[in-house]
Design an enzyme around this catalytic site. Structure first.
Site, PDB file in Angstrom:
ATOM      1  N   LYS A 199      18.125  -7.385 -15.513  1.00  0.00           N
ATOM      2  CA  LYS A 199      16.995  -7.688 -16.395  1.00  0.00           C
ATOM      3  C   LYS A 199      17.428  -8.770 -17.366  1.00  0.00           C
ATOM      4  O   LYS A 199      18.559  -8.753 -17.867  1.00  0.00           O
ATOM      5  CB  LYS A 199      16.593  -6.414 -17.141  1.00  0.00           C
ATOM      6  CG  LYS A 199      15.400  -6.533 -18.081  1.00  0.00           C
ATOM      7  CD  LYS A 199      15.094  -5.171 -18.691  1.00  0.00           C
ATOM      8  CE  LYS A 199      13.880  -5.204 -19.605  1.00  0.00           C
ATOM      9  NZ  LYS A 199      13.565  -3.855 -20.144  1.00  0.00           N
TER      10      LYS A 199
ATOM     11  N   SER B  49       8.963  -2.564 -19.795  1.00  0.00           N
ATOM     12  CA  SER B  49       9.314  -3.976 -19.796  1.00  0.00           C
ATOM     13  C   SER B  49      10.283  -4.371 -18.682  1.00  0.00           C
ATOM     14  O   SER B  49      10.581  -5.549 -18.496  1.00  0.00           O
ATOM     15  CB  SER B  49       9.933  -4.345 -21.146  1.00  0.00           C
ATOM     16  OG  SER B  49      11.161  -3.640 -21.350  1.00  0.00           O
TER      17      SER B  49
ATOM     18  N   SER C 187      10.509   1.967 -20.925  1.00  0.00           N
ATOM     19  CA  SER C 187      10.526   0.724 -20.154  1.00  0.00           C
ATOM     20  C   SER C 187      11.216   0.794 -18.808  1.00  0.00           C
ATOM     21  O   SER C 187      11.143  -0.157 -18.029  1.00  0.00           O
ATOM     22  CB  SER C 187      11.169  -0.399 -20.988  1.00  0.00           C
ATOM     23  OG  SER C 187      10.293  -0.789 -22.015  1.00  0.00           O
TER      24      SER C 187
END
Length: 418
Positions: A52, A129, A153
């Site tokens: 990420k 996210s 997330s």
């Protein structure tokens, strides 16, 4: 605001190999298309992973989902400890994947880089996210993706995309080399589509410490009725099956309880969590936002406007409330309880759902995910077959430090469920 050249960027290096991914799901960020081989031998040799775009990779700029952030930061001096650990274990790093801007969302959209595809439900969002991580793993373009979980997330996109996800015990894994949102709640973690791979990564990242090392064993199974009540009907049958199968496998009694047994409701907990975390997020990022005036997507811009206005007294009152909630949840689980709860409130929202619909879903889901977030406890989301044409996730919540044992329990449970 146009994306100007990165004034901090070094002369691009020539990667050792051409980028091997045909990114059919839009998960990779433009500056994240590179390959770095892991150690020649190790327990994860043969696996690939993506990070990420909050995790530092030495010599690369971490973009945090926003071009202005990318433009105003220099290359990372060292790897995040999680990137370093996977690489040392033999896994090959295959670039950086999308995140919602500064990780301040559960939806999975990014106004700058797009919304990754949800491979298991293409008409729906992947969730955020950790949107790129979930999308890349669900599409099986990589074996593993590093992710983060502050308010859901990882658990939410794991549920939306039908993959394995984990919120780690707060502080169990190092948050160094990671762009923060709310350090009091941020947890680094990973996602995988294959249960065996998910567990192999746990053996590497969670090898030391925690209740796992003391041979933690659950002797009580908790049904969190107030969390169950917040989820759509599609969750009811799977929750009941997981609860019954887990209780039978552990030969443990089922206790029907409310997480919020203090005369409040979970939405009160959510509000306290949002107040405290928003104030902390502004303390972390407010000076940078005011200095550089970055462009954010509408929903995230609105969230930062709220964070800007949270007063110190309100934040302190919320933090005090969260201290009590943390004690309540930890006492409920004790050192021998495991709770069954939905990973999210609904299947993934449709890509064309309007803002009020998305916001209502987010608030209902946050009222569930805030339980583990406030308490700092581990929660593993195991994927469930399609419901209403889209996946869902069912979660197990355990005491602090039981992360690795909780994963083993979840994978055994998956086998028992067939």
């Amino acid at each position: 605001m146009p994306h100007s050249p990165n004034r901090f960027a070094p002369t691009p290096a020539v990667d050792a190999a051409p980028f091997p991914i045909d990114d059919t799901v839009g998960a990779w960020v433009p500056h994240g298309r590179f390959v770095r081989a892991g150690a020649p031998a190790g327990p994860l040799t043969g696996l690939s992973f993506a990070a990420k775009d909050l995790f530092d990779v030495a010599g690369r700029v971490t973009g945090a989902g926003n071009p202005t952030w990318l433009d105003t930061h220099g290359p990372a001096p060292a790897d995040s400890p999680l990137v370093a650990a996977l690489s040392a274990a033999g896994a090959t790093l295959v670039g950086k994947v999308l995140t919602d801007e500064l990780a301040f969302s559960l939806h999975g959209a990014n106004v700058h880089y797009g919304t990754p595809l949800n491979p298991r439900a293409p008409d729906r969002v992947p969730g955020g996210s950790s949107s790129g991580s979930a999308s890349a793993v669900a599409a099986r373009l990589v074996d593993v993706a590093l992710a983060t979980d502050t308010g859901g997330s990882t658990r939410v996109p794991a549920s939306y995309c039908g993959i394995w996800g984990l919120r780690t015990t707060h502080g169990r894994l190092s948050a160094e080399g990671l762009v923060p949102l709310c350090p009091s709640f941020d947890t680094p973690t990973w996602m995988a589509d294959d249960a065996a791979v998910f567990a192999r990564v746990a053996d590497v990242l969670l090898a030391d410490g925690g209740a796992d090392a003391a041979g933690w064993r659950a002797r009580r199974v908790l049904r969190l009725d107030d969390a169950w009540a917040l989820a759509d009907d599609a969750f009811r049958g799977p929750l009941e099956r997981v609860l019954a199968t887990l209780a039978a496998s552990l030969d443990a009694p089922v206790q029907a309880r409310r997480a919020a047994d203090d005369g409040t409701v979970l939405d009160d907990w959510r509000r306290a969590f949002v107040t405290a975390s928003s104030h902390e997020a502004w303390a972390v990022h407010g000076p940078w936002i005011e200095r550089h005036a970055p462009r954010f997507g509408d929903a995230i811009a609105a969230r930062w406007d709220v964070a800007r206005r949270v007063g110190a007294a309100d934040a302190e009152a919320a933090r005090s409330r969260l201290t009590g909630i943390r004690s309540t949840v930890r006492a409920l689980l004790g050192d021998d309880g495991v709770a069954v709860l939905p990973s999210a409130a609904t299947v993934a929202p449709r890509r064309d759902d309007d803002a009020p619909t998305v916001d209502a879903i987010r608030m209902r889901t946050q009222a569930i995910t805030c339980i583990a977030g406030i308490a700092g406890l581990p929660q593993v989301s195991l994927p469930w077959p399609q419901a209403e044409g889209a996946p869902i996730g069912i979660s197990l919540l355990g005491p602090a430090g039981s992360d690795r044992a909780l994963i083993a329990m979840a994978t055994r449970l998956r086998d028992a469920l067939g």
